[in-house]
Design a protein around this motif. Structure first.
Motif, PDB file in Angstrom:
ATOM      1  N   PHE A 132     -11.073  40.483  35.470  1.00 44.04           N
ATOM      2  CA  PHE A 132     -11.206  39.798  34.187  1.00 44.04           C
ATOM      3  C   PHE A 132     -12.363  38.796  34.328  1.00 44.04           C
ATOM      4  O   PHE A 132     -12.230  37.795  35.040  1.00 44.04           O
ATOM      5  N   PRO A 133     -13.488  39.062  33.696  1.00 48.82           N
ATOM      6  CA  PRO A 133     -14.684  38.243  33.953  1.00 48.82           C
ATOM      7  C   PRO A 133     -14.481  36.722  33.871  1.00 48.82           C
ATOM      8  O   PRO A 133     -14.986  36.000  34.729  1.00 48.82           O
ATOM      9  N   PRO A 134     -13.735  36.210  32.883  1.00 52.82           N
ATOM     10  CA  PRO A 134     -13.593  34.740  32.808  1.00 52.82           C
ATOM     11  C   PRO A 134     -12.868  34.132  34.007  1.00 52.82           C
ATOM     12  O   PRO A 134     -12.920  32.916  34.199  1.00 52.82           O
ATOM     13  N   PHE A 135     -12.195  34.948  34.801  1.00 52.82           N
ATOM     14  CA  PHE A 135     -11.512  34.452  35.993  1.00 52.82           C
ATOM     15  C   PHE A 135     -12.504  33.727  36.907  1.00 52.82           C
ATOM     16  O   PHE A 135     -12.135  32.857  37.676  1.00 52.82           O
ATOM     17  N   PHE A 136     -13.775  34.080  36.790  1.00 50.87           N
ATOM     18  CA  PHE A 136     -14.799  33.503  37.672  1.00 50.87           C
ATOM     19  C   PHE A 136     -15.523  32.313  37.058  1.00 50.87           C
ATOM     20  O   PHE A 136     -16.457  31.796  37.628  1.00 50.87           O
ATOM     21  N   THR A 137     -15.084  31.909  35.876  1.00 46.02           N
ATOM     22  CA  THR A 137     -15.668  30.726  35.236  1.00 46.02           C
ATOM     23  C   THR A 137     -14.577  29.670  35.099  1.00 46.02           C
ATOM     24  O   THR A 137     -13.438  29.992  34.753  1.00 46.02           O
ATOM     25  N   ARG A 138     -14.944  28.419  35.367  1.00 43.58           N
ATOM     26  CA  ARG A 138     -13.959  27.349  35.264  1.00 43.58           C
ATOM     27  C   ARG A 138     -13.503  27.214  33.807  1.00 43.58           C
ATOM     28  O   ARG A 138     -14.327  27.050  32.904  1.00 43.58           O
ATOM     29  N   GLN A 139     -12.190  27.274  33.560  1.00 44.13           N
ATOM     30  CA  GLN A 139     -11.677  27.207  32.200  1.00 44.13           C
ATOM     31  C   GLN A 139     -11.510  25.759  31.756  1.00 44.13           C
ATOM     32  O   GLN A 139     -10.988  24.930  32.502  1.00 44.13           O
ATOM     33  N   GLN A 190      -5.187  29.337  36.222  1.00 45.30           N
ATOM     34  CA  GLN A 190      -6.307  30.031  36.865  1.00 45.30           C
ATOM     35  C   GLN A 190      -6.359  29.681  38.352  1.00 45.30           C
ATOM     36  O   GLN A 190      -6.504  30.552  39.215  1.00 45.30           O
ATOM     37  N   ARG A 193     -19.535  39.275  38.790  1.00 38.96           N
ATOM     38  CA  ARG A 193     -19.123  37.891  38.591  1.00 38.96           C
ATOM     39  C   ARG A 193     -18.840  37.278  39.951  1.00 38.96           C
ATOM     40  O   ARG A 193     -18.294  37.948  40.839  1.00 38.96           O
ATOM     41  N   LYS A 194     -19.244  36.002  40.103  1.00 44.05           N
ATOM     42  CA  LYS A 194     -18.874  35.327  41.348  1.00 44.05           C
ATOM     43  C   LYS A 194     -18.550  33.872  41.078  1.00 44.05           C
ATOM     44  O   LYS A 194     -18.923  33.323  40.041  1.00 44.05           O
ATOM     45  N   LEU A 195     -17.879  33.270  42.046  1.00 38.26           N
ATOM     46  CA  LEU A 195     -17.489  31.875  41.881  1.00 38.26           C
ATOM     47  C   LEU A 195     -18.675  30.967  42.142  1.00 38.26           C
ATOM     48  O   LEU A 195     -19.503  31.235  43.005  1.00 38.26           O
ATOM     49  N   TRP A 205     -10.308  32.710  26.892  1.00 40.14           N
ATOM     50  CA  TRP A 205     -10.918  32.261  28.146  1.00 40.14           C
ATOM     51  C   TRP A 205     -12.431  32.391  28.007  1.00 40.14           C
ATOM     52  O   TRP A 205     -12.914  33.328  27.373  1.00 40.14           O
ATOM     53  N   ILE A 206     -13.156  31.471  28.620  1.00 37.60           N
ATOM     54  CA  ILE A 206     -14.608  31.570  28.523  1.00 37.60           C
ATOM     55  C   ILE A 206     -15.195  32.213  29.783  1.00 37.60           C
ATOM     56  O   ILE A 206     -14.636  32.108  30.873  1.00 37.60           O
ATOM     57  N   ASP A 207     -16.308  32.875  29.574  1.00 34.75           N
ATOM     58  CA  ASP A 207     -17.046  33.492  30.671  1.00 34.75           C
ATOM     59  C   ASP A 207     -18.505  33.111  30.484  1.00 34.75           C
ATOM     60  O   ASP A 207     -19.137  33.494  29.508  1.00 34.75           O
ATOM     61  N   THR A 208     -19.040  32.340  31.435  1.00 31.72           N
ATOM     62  CA  THR A 208     -20.430  31.880  31.284  1.00 31.72           C
ATOM     63  C   THR A 208     -21.393  32.725  32.098  1.00 31.72           C
ATOM     64  O   THR A 208     -22.563  32.390  32.217  1.00 31.72           O
ATOM     65  N   GLN A 209     -20.891  33.818  32.679  1.00 36.99           N
ATOM     66  CA  GLN A 209     -21.776  34.632  33.522  1.00 36.99           C
ATOM     67  C   GLN A 209     -22.171  35.936  32.841  1.00 36.99           C
ATOM     68  O   GLN A 209     -22.578  36.888  33.488  1.00 36.99           O
ATOM     69  N   TRP A 219     -13.069  35.556  25.836  1.00 39.37           N
ATOM     70  CA  TRP A 219     -12.208  36.703  26.123  1.00 39.37           C
ATOM     71  C   TRP A 219     -10.768  36.438  25.731  1.00 39.37           C
ATOM     72  O   TRP A 219     -10.240  35.348  25.923  1.00 39.37           O
ATOM     73  N   TRP A 274      -6.510  40.975  28.115  1.00 39.77           N
ATOM     74  CA  TRP A 274      -7.265  41.966  28.899  1.00 39.77           C
ATOM     75  C   TRP A 274      -7.068  41.792  30.399  1.00 39.77           C
ATOM     76  O   TRP A 274      -7.573  42.584  31.185  1.00 39.77           O
TER      77      TRP A 274
END
Lengths: 206, 257
Positions: free
Chosen positions: A13-20, A29, A74-76, B239-243, B252, B256
Motif C-alpha cells: 500500500f503506497p501510503p504506508f511509506f509516507t508519514r501519515q 501505521q 516506495r521507500k521510507l 492516507w497520503i502518499d507523497t512518493q 488513498w 486498498w
C-alpha cells in the motif's frame, strides 16, 4: 536467503511509506511497521539493525527490501525511520546497542552482526523479537532439561555450540545473551563467572 | 505369458481386491447419503408440519431435539457457525441450518448476536486504519479470512445488514452509509457530505485521487479539492502518499490495504 519472507498486504500500500498526518492513523501505521520489522527480523534471525535501516547478519548482508518496496517504488525516508525506531524504543522492542557492555564479555566474534561505521551518526539497535526475559526462560528450560544445572557453561557452549543448533537461542547475539544472563543472575538463578581480567567467560545456572 | 510365482502372484490380486473394496465402499456411502437425504427431507417435512407445535410446546420441542440428537444431528450446535448458502442471490437469505429457518428462531438471534460482536471487534481493530469507515465487502473479507480460526462460512451482505441493524439499537453511531456505489459501515459518528462521498466512490475505482484529478473530473476549484481532501485525511478516511511519480500528493482509500 533461502526462503522468502511473506510480506503483509499493507507493505504493498503506497501510503504506508509516507508519514501519515493524522495522529491516530500514524500510530496504527507505526504499529504496523513495528510488527513488520519484528516479524522480518525473526524470520531471518536478524539481531541488529541500524537507524538507517541497514541490516547485517551472520548469514550475509540483506538487500533493502524491508524498507524499500521495489515493486511499487516506495521507500521510507529518514523522518519515518526516526518515528518508527522511537516507537519501537518506547515499546521496548529495540534497544540502542552499546559496545561497551560487551567489553567485559568474552565470547567469540563479539562484533558479529554489528555494522561498523565511522560515521558516528549511525546508531545500531538490538531487535527484541523475543524479550530478554523470554530468552532467559528458554535458556533456563534448556539447562534444566539437559541436566546442566550447577555445571559451568561457557558462553560459547550456550550460543555457538553445534549441539544446540536446533535451539532457538542458537547464535543468540552476545548483547542479548548478556541481558538474559543478568536477568537470571538477578533472580539468583545464575552466577556469572569471570576470569582474571574481569571478563565474563562462563555461567553457572542453578 | 509370464506367470508370476510365489508372493508376486498375489500382487495383481491385491490390486483387484482394492478396486473391488473401493467400489463397495463407494456404493455403501452413496446408499447412506441417499438415505440421509431422505431422512433429512422427512425430518424437515415433519418440522414443517408441526412447526407451531414445536415452537409453542416445550415438551414436544424437547422430544424433537432428543430425536435429532439421537441420530447424531445437533440442531443447536450445527446452526451457530455453519451456514449453507446454495444460491448466489444475496437477497434470499438462507439460514444456517436445514431446519433452523423453520423453527429455531432463537438460534437465529444467537447467530446474529455472535456476528454482531465480531463486526464490532473488526470495526474497533481497523478504526485507526480507516477512520471508522469500512465497506461491507471489506468487512466480509476480514470475516472470511482463511487465517481466521473463527471464520464464518458463506456470509453474505444481508447478514451484515441484519447485524448492523441490531447493533444500531445499542449504539446509534453504527450505521450503514450508501455512497451510491456500495454500502459502507461507519462505526463512529460520521456524516459524509456529498463531496466526500464522491471521492470515496472514485477511490474505489482508481485507487487514489489527487487535487488535479478532482479539478479535472469534477470541475472543482483547487481550494475546494484541497479542502475536502484535507478534511478526509484529518478524519482518517484517506492516507497520503507523497512518493507518487507525478509529484502530487496522492490520497488513498485504506480499503486498498
Amino acid at each position: 536467503m533461502s526462503a522468502s519472507f511473506n510480506f503483509p498486504s499493507i507493505y504493498n500500500f503506497p501510503p504506508f511509506f509516507t508519514r501519515q498526518p493524522n495522529n491516530q492513523v500514524l500510530n496504527s501505521q507505526l504499529a504496523n511497521w513495528s510488527n513488520l520489522i519484528i516479524n522480518y527480523c525473526e524470520f531471518h534471525r536478524i539481531w541488529v539493525i541500524n537507524n538507517a535501516g541497514n541490516i547485517k547478519s551472520s548469514s550475509g548482508s540483506f538487500d533493502d527490501e524491508l524498507f524499500h518496496n521495489h515493486k511499487i517504488n516506495r521507500k521510507l525516508n529518514n523522518e519515518m525511520f526516526v518515528e518508527i525506531f522511537n516507537y519501537m524504543l518506547q515499546n521496548n522492542l529495540i534497544e540502542i546497542f552499546n559496545n561497551d557492555i560487551l567489553n567485559n564479555f568474552n565470547i567469540a566474534n563479539t562484533n558479529m552482526n554489528v555494522n561498523k561505521s565511522k560515521n558516528s551518526s549511525k546508531v545500531n539497535y538490538i531487535v527484541y523479537w523475543k524479550k530478554p526475559e523470554e530468552w532467559a526462560q528458554l535458556i533456563l528450560d534448556w539447562v534444566e532439561k539437559n541436566g546442566k544445572s550447577n555445571s559451568i557453561l561457557t558462553l560459547y557452549e550456550l550460543t555457538q555450540n553445534l549441539s544446540i543448533k536446533k535451539e532457538p537461542f542458537y547464535g543468540l547475539h552476545p548483547f542479548i545473551l548478556l541481558k538474559s544472563l543478568k536477568i537470571l543472575s538477578s533472580d539468583n538463578r545464575a552466577k556469572l563467572m569471570k576470569d582474571d581480567n574481569g571478563q565474563v567467560v562462563g555461567v553457572k545456572i542453578v | 505369458m509370464n506367470r508370476k510365482l510365489g508372493l508376486a502372484s498375489f500382487q495383481n490380486n491385491e490390486d483387484e481386491f482394492s478396486k473391488i473394496s473401493s467400489q463397495l465402499i463407494q456404493q455403501q456411502s452413496n446408499l447412506l447419503s441417499d438415505q440421509l437425504k431422505l431422512f433429512q427431507e422427512n425430518l424437515i417435512n415433519f418440522a414443517k408440519k408441526y412447526n407451531n407445535e414445536i415452537k409453542n410446546n416445550p415438551d414436544f420441542s424437547r422430544n424433537f431435539y432428543k430425536l435429532c440428537l439421537s441420530i447424531g444431528v445437533d440442531p443447536l450446535a450445527a446452526s451457530i457457525s455453519v451456514k449453507t448458502t446454495t444460491t448466489t442471490n444475496t437477497n434470499t437469505h438462507q439460514k444456517k441450518n436445514l431446519w433452523s429457518n423453520l423453527i429455531l428462531n432463537d438460534n437465529d438471534e444467537e447467530f446474529y448476536n455472535e456476528l454482531s460482536v465480531k463486526i464490532i471487534e473488526i470495526c474497533r481493530q481497523t478504526s485507526n486504519l480507516n477512520g471508522g469507515l469500512i465497506s461491507i465487502k471489506n468487512l466480509l473479507n476480514y470475516l472470511n479470512d482463511p487465517s481466521n480460526p473463527n471464520k464464518i462460512e458463506n456470509l453474505v451482505e444481508n447478514d451484515i445488514i441484519i447485524s448492523i441493524n441490531k447493533i444500531k439499537i445499542l449504539n446509534p453511531n453504527f450505521k450503514i452509509i450508501n455512497n451510491g456505489n456500495e454500502n459502507l459501515i461507519s462505526s463512529l459518528s460520521i456524516e459524509l457530505n456529498s463531496d466526500q462521498n464522491q471521492i470515496l466512490v472514485i477511490c474505489k475505482i482508481i485507487k487514489f485521487v489527487t487535487v488535479r484529478i478532482l479539478m479535472d473530473n469534477f470541475k472543482w476549484s483547487r481550494l475546494r479539492s484541497q479542502q475536502v481532501l484535507n478534511s478526509m485525511v484529518e478524519k482518517g478516511f484517506l492516507w497520503i502518499d507523497t512518493q507518487d511519480d507525478n509529484d502530487q500528493t496522492a490520497y488513498w482509500d485504506p480499503s486498498w490495504i
